[in-house]
Every structure is written in structure tokens, then in C-alpha cells.
Design a protein around this motif. Structure first.
Motif, PDB file in Angstrom:
ATOM      1  N   LYS A 147       0.765  -1.366  -0.564  1.00 34.41           N
ATOM      2  CA  LYS A 147       0.583   0.035   0.303  1.00 34.41           C
ATOM      3  C   LYS A 147       0.949   0.844  -0.007  1.00 34.41           C
ATOM      4  O   LYS A 147       0.696   1.994  -0.677  1.00 34.41           O
ATOM      5  N   ARG A 148       2.100   1.508   0.751  1.00 34.08           N
ATOM      6  CA  ARG A 148       2.480   2.603   1.109  1.00 34.08           C
ATOM      7  C   ARG A 148       3.134   2.846  -0.465  1.00 34.08           C
ATOM      8  O   ARG A 148       3.659   4.099  -0.695  1.00 34.08           O
ATOM      9  N   ARG A 149       3.809   1.284  -0.876  1.00 37.09           N
ATOM     10  CA  ARG A 149       4.883   1.948  -3.028  1.00 37.09           C
ATOM     11  C   ARG A 149       3.748   2.342  -3.787  1.00 37.09           C
ATOM     12  O   ARG A 149       3.430   3.196  -4.348  1.00 37.09           O
ATOM     13  N   LYS A 150       2.026   2.000  -3.521  1.00 32.37           N
ATOM     14  CA  LYS A 150       1.389   2.655  -4.349  1.00 32.37           C
ATOM     15  C   LYS A 150       0.940   3.779  -4.347  1.00 32.37           C
ATOM     16  O   LYS A 150       1.260   4.416  -5.071  1.00 32.37           O
ATOM     17  N   LYS A 151       1.447   4.377  -2.617  1.00 29.21           N
ATOM     18  CA  LYS A 151       0.752   5.524  -3.270  1.00 29.21           C
ATOM     19  C   LYS A 151       1.902   6.389  -2.857  1.00 29.21           C
ATOM     20  O   LYS A 151       1.428   7.462  -3.305  1.00 29.21           O
ATOM     21  N   GLN A 152       3.455   5.596  -2.807  1.00 31.33           N
ATOM     22  CA  GLN A 152       4.502   6.373  -3.271  1.00 31.33           C
ATOM     23  C   GLN A 152       4.242   7.181  -4.817  1.00 31.33           C
ATOM     24  O   GLN A 152       5.294   8.509  -4.889  1.00 31.33           O
ATOM     25  N   ARG A 153       4.021   6.105  -5.329  1.00 25.77           N
ATOM     26  CA  ARG A 153       3.734   6.218  -7.288  1.00 25.77           C
ATOM     27  C   ARG A 153       2.861   7.049  -7.708  1.00 25.77           C
ATOM     28  O   ARG A 153       2.674   7.970  -7.419  1.00 25.77           O
TER      29      ARG A 153
END
Length: 80
Positions: A74-80
Motif C-alpha cells: 500500500k505504501r509503495r502504491k501511494k508513493q507512485r
């Protein structure tokens, strides 16, 4: 490995208590292969209950790791 978690587990207690009803049931049976089959089924149930208790710790660890992986995704998707 603590034996207390096995002794206090309701599944193991129930499976062990099943020995009483199995003994009563097989007492009136003829002494042939069917009697051994009934005891074998009881033994398999007891083994499954014990194995379930043994695997609980690993299941908990897997759930924690899986949840952490979901959060990281979720954090990785949010950073994109």
C-alpha cells in the motif's frame, strides 16, 4: 516447546476425551479389523488436533508477515 499449550487446548482435550466413547463403542464390537479401524480413526483425530496446536505459532507468524507485506505494498502504491 511447552506441553501446557497442548494440555489446555480444547481440541486436544476433546480428541483425548473421545477415547472414552471409542472404548465404550469398541467394547461390544467383535474383535476384527473394524475395531482397529475405529481406533485408527480416533488416533488420526488426536494427531490432527496435536498438529493443529503445533502449527498455530507458524500460522500467527505468517499472518503477521502477510499483513506487513500488504501494508508495504500500500505504501509503495501511494508513493507512485
Amino acid at each position: 516447546m511447552s506441553i501446557g499449550k497442548y494440555v489446555t487446548n480444547p481440541g486436544v482435550i476433546g480428541a483425548a476425551a473421545g477415547a472414552l466413547s471409542t472404548a465404550r463403542r469398541t467394547q461390544s464390537m467383535r474383535r476384527d479389523w473394524r475395531r482397529l479401524l475405529v481406533w485408527g480413526v480416533w488416533l488420526a483425530g488426536l494427531a490432527l488436533a496435536i498438529a493443529t496446536v503445533a502449527m498455530q505459532e507458524q500460522d500467527t507468524e505468517y499472518e503477521v508477515e502477510h499483513e506487513a507485506a500488504k501494508q508495504a505494498e500500500k505504501r509503495r502504491k501511494k508513493q507512485r
